[in-house]
Design a protein around this motif. Sequence first.
Motif, PDB file in Angstrom:
ATOM      1  N   THR A  83       0.827  -1.198   0.000  1.00  0.00           N
ATOM      2  CA  THR A  83       0.000   0.000   0.000  1.00  0.00           C
ATOM      3  C   THR A  83       0.867   1.256   0.000  1.00  0.00           C
ATOM      4  N   VAL A  84       2.159   1.088   0.288  1.00  0.00           N
ATOM      5  CA  VAL A  84       3.084   2.218   0.306  1.00  0.00           C
ATOM      6  C   VAL A  84       3.747   2.316  -1.065  1.00  0.00           C
ATOM      7  N   PRO A  85       3.885   3.525  -1.637  1.00  0.00           N
ATOM      8  CA  PRO A  85       4.594   3.631  -2.919  1.00  0.00           C
ATOM      9  C   PRO A  85       6.077   3.325  -2.720  1.00  0.00           C
ATOM     10  N   VAL A  86       6.753   2.956  -3.806  1.00  0.00           N
ATOM     11  CA  VAL A  86       8.200   2.749  -3.683  1.00  0.00           C
ATOM     12  C   VAL A  86       8.902   3.879  -4.424  1.00  0.00           C
ATOM     13  N   PHE A  87       9.874   4.500  -3.778  1.00  0.00           N
ATOM     14  CA  PHE A  87      10.608   5.600  -4.398  1.00  0.00           C
ATOM     15  C   PHE A  87      11.962   5.083  -4.849  1.00  0.00           C
ATOM     16  N   LEU A  88      12.261   5.287  -6.131  1.00  0.00           N
ATOM     17  CA  LEU A  88      13.502   4.761  -6.700  1.00  0.00           C
ATOM     18  C   LEU A  88      14.252   5.878  -7.398  1.00  0.00           C
ATOM     19  N   GLY A 124      20.932  -4.944  -1.962  1.00  0.00           N
ATOM     20  CA  GLY A 124      21.004  -3.715  -1.179  1.00  0.00           C
ATOM     21  C   GLY A 124      20.917  -3.988   0.297  1.00  0.00           C
ATOM     22  N   PRO A 125      21.378  -3.006   1.089  1.00  0.00           N
ATOM     23  CA  PRO A 125      21.348  -3.181   2.542  1.00  0.00           C
ATOM     24  C   PRO A 125      19.911  -3.274   3.075  1.00  0.00           C
ATOM     25  N   PRO A 126      19.756  -3.709   4.323  1.00  0.00           N
ATOM     26  CA  PRO A 126      18.419  -3.847   4.908  1.00  0.00           C
ATOM     27  C   PRO A 126      17.657  -2.523   4.900  1.00  0.00           C
ATOM     28  N   GLY A 127      16.361  -2.606   4.706  1.00  0.00           N
ATOM     29  CA  GLY A 127      15.506  -1.430   4.827  1.00  0.00           C
ATOM     30  C   GLY A 127      15.523  -0.498   3.646  1.00  0.00           C
ATOM     31  N   THR A 128      16.085  -0.926   2.507  1.00  0.00           N
ATOM     32  CA  THR A 128      16.136  -0.041   1.348  1.00  0.00           C
ATOM     33  C   THR A 128      14.985  -0.296   0.371  1.00  0.00           C
ATOM     34  N   GLY A 129      14.065  -1.181   0.738  1.00  0.00           N
ATOM     35  CA  GLY A 129      12.869  -1.347  -0.079  1.00  0.00           C
ATOM     36  C   GLY A 129      12.896  -2.536  -1.024  1.00  0.00           C
ATOM     37  N   LYS A 130      13.749  -3.526  -0.754  1.00  0.00           N
ATOM     38  CA  LYS A 130      13.819  -4.682  -1.649  1.00  0.00           C
ATOM     39  C   LYS A 130      12.494  -5.455  -1.657  1.00  0.00           C
ATOM     40  N   SER A 131      11.996  -5.773  -0.464  1.00  0.00           N
ATOM     41  CA  SER A 131      10.736  -6.519  -0.399  1.00  0.00           C
ATOM     42  C   SER A 131       9.588  -5.679  -0.948  1.00  0.00           C
ATOM     43  N   LEU A 132       9.629  -4.390  -0.638  1.00  0.00           N
ATOM     44  CA  LEU A 132       8.586  -3.488  -1.121  1.00  0.00           C
ATOM     45  C   LEU A 132       8.558  -3.462  -2.647  1.00  0.00           C
ATOM     46  N   LEU A 133       9.731  -3.371  -3.254  1.00  0.00           N
ATOM     47  CA  LEU A 133       9.802  -3.324  -4.715  1.00  0.00           C
ATOM     48  C   LEU A 133       9.303  -4.638  -5.326  1.00  0.00           C
ATOM     49  N   ASP A 254      11.521  12.598  -1.414  1.00  0.00           N
ATOM     50  CA  ASP A 254      10.232  11.920  -1.603  1.00  0.00           C
ATOM     51  C   ASP A 254       9.810  11.171  -0.337  1.00  0.00           C
ATOM     52  N   LEU A 255      10.778  10.488   0.285  1.00  0.00           N
ATOM     53  CA  LEU A 255      10.459   9.693   1.469  1.00  0.00           C
ATOM     54  C   LEU A 255       9.942  10.573   2.602  1.00  0.00           C
ATOM     55  N   TRP A 256      10.638  11.705   2.865  1.00  0.00           N
ATOM     56  CA  TRP A 256      10.177  12.601   3.940  1.00  0.00           C
ATOM     57  C   TRP A 256       8.820  13.180   3.596  1.00  0.00           C
ATOM     58  N   TYR A 258       6.512  11.972   1.796  1.00  0.00           N
ATOM     59  CA  TYR A 258       5.437  10.984   1.902  1.00  0.00           C
ATOM     60  C   TYR A 258       5.181  10.572   3.352  1.00  0.00           C
ATOM     61  N   PHE A 259       6.237  10.205   4.062  1.00  0.00           N
ATOM     62  CA  PHE A 259       6.025   9.614   5.390  1.00  0.00           C
ATOM     63  C   PHE A 259       5.784  10.663   6.475  1.00  0.00           C
ATOM     64  N   LEU A 260       6.377  11.859   6.349  1.00  0.00           N
ATOM     65  CA  LEU A 260       6.201  12.848   7.415  1.00  0.00           C
ATOM     66  C   LEU A 260       5.085  13.835   7.094  1.00  0.00           C
ATOM     67  N   SER A 281      18.403   4.655   5.552  1.00  0.00           N
ATOM     68  CA  SER A 281      17.603   3.893   4.594  1.00  0.00           C
ATOM     69  C   SER A 281      16.174   4.411   4.594  1.00  0.00           C
ATOM     70  N   GLY A 282      15.394   3.960   3.607  1.00  0.00           N
ATOM     71  CA  GLY A 282      13.974   4.317   3.560  1.00  0.00           C
ATOM     72  C   GLY A 282      13.263   3.890   4.834  1.00  0.00           C
ATOM     73  N   ALA A 283      13.612   2.703   5.325  1.00  0.00           N
ATOM     74  CA  ALA A 283      12.952   2.212   6.542  1.00  0.00           C
ATOM     75  C   ALA A 283      13.302   3.091   7.741  1.00  0.00           C
ATOM     76  N   ASP A 284      14.562   3.581   7.801  1.00  0.00           N
ATOM     77  CA  ASP A 284      14.958   4.473   8.902  1.00  0.00           C
ATOM     78  C   ASP A 284      14.137   5.760   8.863  1.00  0.00           C
ATOM     79  N   ILE A 285      14.029   6.337   7.672  1.00  0.00           N
ATOM     80  CA  ILE A 285      13.286   7.592   7.524  1.00  0.00           C
ATOM     81  C   ILE A 285      11.825   7.386   7.889  1.00  0.00           C
ATOM     82  N   GLN A 286      11.277   6.261   7.439  1.00  0.00           N
ATOM     83  CA  GLN A 286       9.891   5.955   7.787  1.00  0.00           C
ATOM     84  C   GLN A 286       9.716   5.866   9.311  1.00  0.00           C
ATOM     85  N   THR A 287      10.652   5.187   9.966  1.00  0.00           N
ATOM     86  CA  THR A 287      10.549   4.998  11.423  1.00  0.00           C
ATOM     87  C   THR A 287      10.545   6.341  12.149  1.00  0.00           C
TER      88      THR A 287
HETATM   89  N1  LIG Z   1      12.665   3.217  -1.523  1.00  0.00           N
HETATM   90  C1  LIG Z   1      11.633   3.189  -0.658  1.00  0.00           C
HETATM   91  N2  LIG Z   1      10.460   3.768  -0.988  1.00  0.00           N
HETATM   92  C2  LIG Z   1       9.414   3.761  -0.131  1.00  0.00           C
HETATM   93  N3  LIG Z   1       9.436   3.174   1.070  1.00  0.00           N
HETATM   94  C3  LIG Z   1      10.582   2.572   1.464  1.00  0.00           C
HETATM   95  C4  LIG Z   1      11.724   2.539   0.619  1.00  0.00           C
HETATM   96  N4  LIG Z   1      12.705   1.863   1.256  1.00  0.00           N
HETATM   97  C5  LIG Z   1      12.184   1.474   2.444  1.00  0.00           C
HETATM   98  N5  LIG Z   1      10.905   1.900   2.575  1.00  0.00           N
HETATM   99  C6  LIG Z   1      10.036   1.687   3.730  1.00  0.00           C
HETATM  100  O1  LIG Z   1      10.686   0.773   4.597  1.00  0.00           O
HETATM  101  C7  LIG Z   1       9.950  -0.435   4.720  1.00  0.00           C
HETATM  102  C8  LIG Z   1      10.881  -1.619   4.799  1.00  0.00           C
HETATM  103  O2  LIG Z   1      11.480  -1.845   3.563  1.00  0.00           O
HETATM  104  P1  LIG Z   1      11.721  -3.310   2.977  1.00  0.00           P
HETATM  105  O3  LIG Z   1      11.147  -3.368   1.605  1.00  0.00           O
HETATM  106  O4  LIG Z   1      11.242  -4.340   3.934  1.00  0.00           O
HETATM  107  O5  LIG Z   1      13.304  -3.323   2.929  1.00  0.00           O
HETATM  108  P2  LIG Z   1      14.276  -4.556   2.618  1.00  0.00           P
HETATM  109  O6  LIG Z   1      13.471  -5.671   2.080  1.00  0.00           O
HETATM  110  O7  LIG Z   1      15.258  -3.982   1.642  1.00  0.00           O
HETATM  111  O8  LIG Z   1      14.940  -4.861   3.937  1.00  0.00           O
HETATM  112  C9  LIG Z   1       9.047  -0.465   3.513  1.00  0.00           C
HETATM  113  O9  LIG Z   1       7.885  -1.203   3.749  1.00  0.00           O
HETATM  114  C10 LIG Z   1       8.745   1.006   3.308  1.00  0.00           C
HETATM  115  O10 LIG Z   1       7.705   1.413   4.158  1.00  0.00           O
END
Ligand SMILES: Nc1ncnc2c1ncn2[C@@H]1O[C@H](COP(=O)(O)OP(=O)(O)O)[C@@H](O)[C@H]1O
Length: 374
Positions: A83-88, A124-133, A254-256, A258-260, A281-287
């Motif tokens: 449900t969250v967009p992915v920023f690349l 890519g390192p943890p939290g960079t959106g691999k699973s999200l993408l 984009d991340l700030w 969107y999330f903030l 990472s994206g996950a850090d900014i989201q947190t």
């Molecule tokens: N590039 C990104 N664009 C948007 N959200 C991101 C991005 N990278 C991380 N996030 C946020 O962080 C969360 C965790 O990312 P995740 O896909 O699980 O990372 P990874 O699989 O690389 O460890 C995502 O669900 C999303 O909310």
Amino acid sequence: MSVPAEDVIELVDAALAADYTRVRRVGSKIARALTSGDAAAADKLRALMRRRGVPLRASGYAEALPIDMKSRLPLIEEQGWPTVPVFLNGPNQTVVKDFLADAQHIELLSSKGIATRLCVLIAGPPGTGKSLLAGHIAAQLGRPLYTVRLDSVISSLLGDTAKNIRSLFDFVPTKDGVLFLDEMDAIAKLRDDRQELGELKRVVNTVIQGLDSLDDRAVVIAATNHPQLLDTAIWRRFPYKIELDAPDEAVRIDLWRYFLFEDDVTSPHPPLLARASGGLSGADIQTIALAARRQSVLEGHAIDTGAVAWAAYEASAGRPTPPPRGQLTSDQKRTLAIGLVREKGVSQADVARLIGVTRQAVSGYLKEGGDGGG
Ligand SMILES: Nc1ncnc2c1ncn2[C@@H]1O[C@H](COP(=O)(O)OP(=O)(O)O)[C@@H](O)[C@H]1O
Ligand SMILES: [Mg+2]
């Protein structure tokens, strides 16, 4: 009018077979039969069927997912689309776009003999959106996403790991799904964890055979934190490669935003916070962003962008801490102002706006900091 016994039997049979279509059909029939005798019960039955919808994970369906024989854990999970967009960044957007175009026209490409494997490797390192993408790619293709739990695939039973991997490659094509091999490097770690080099070889070969057994339409996405650990023969079988490093400045904006700021395009702060948050990472900014929004809602004040900038500036990748509560101390303001101006190249006026002080105060901090050798 009473309910015919045969309908009740049919209903129980359908329920035990987890055949929800048949349950609804018989249910509607029973509701019709009840209407004249017990209208209230008929209404209740109809309301029940409306409310329940059709469960996606009927029990019979879950049983069909492959499991590990020893632990009985499922090897695969079906995951909903994100449900969250992915920023690349630009280059990665291009790879994703090319991949989707190839996948969507795979029949045409196959008929001309120029199809490539639809296999994407995301590193890519943890939290960079691999699973999200991976989720977004499945969503764009309108296909279910099957995530492989490599921890359960690597069985404690010697020899079963290869069998588990085979069952994944047998299962996913029957669902026309996207196979997502998360944490691919877990396979490579077998090398360290087990003395059995023979097993590592067998597992790698099974993955390769599995990939080679798929038809042109099959989509496989693999993610890894350690691409250099991957066997080169596996590496070669993924023609589309995406490197998700820590997000660059444009992506951090984009991340700030969107999330903030809930996508509020009028906020002037995202570019400044992007400066403050290099390396996160994206996950850090989201947190950090969500913690700030929770504070602002629960404590009934506007978002404290100074506190967010402080948290972003102080955080190290993978270990974000929430913004401090209450006002920043003058020491914190000074440290932040000096850091943002001197290290991050933010203007004094922008720093003043971000931390909510006057420009004079910012230049005061800089003078004090300068005198102190900071
Ligand atoms: N590039 C990104 N664009 C948007 N959200 C991101 C991005 N990278 C991380 N996030 C946020 O962080 C969360 C965790 O990312 P995740 O896909 O699980 O990372 P990874 O699989 O690389 O460890 C995502 O669900 C999303 O909310
Ligand atoms: Mg992940």
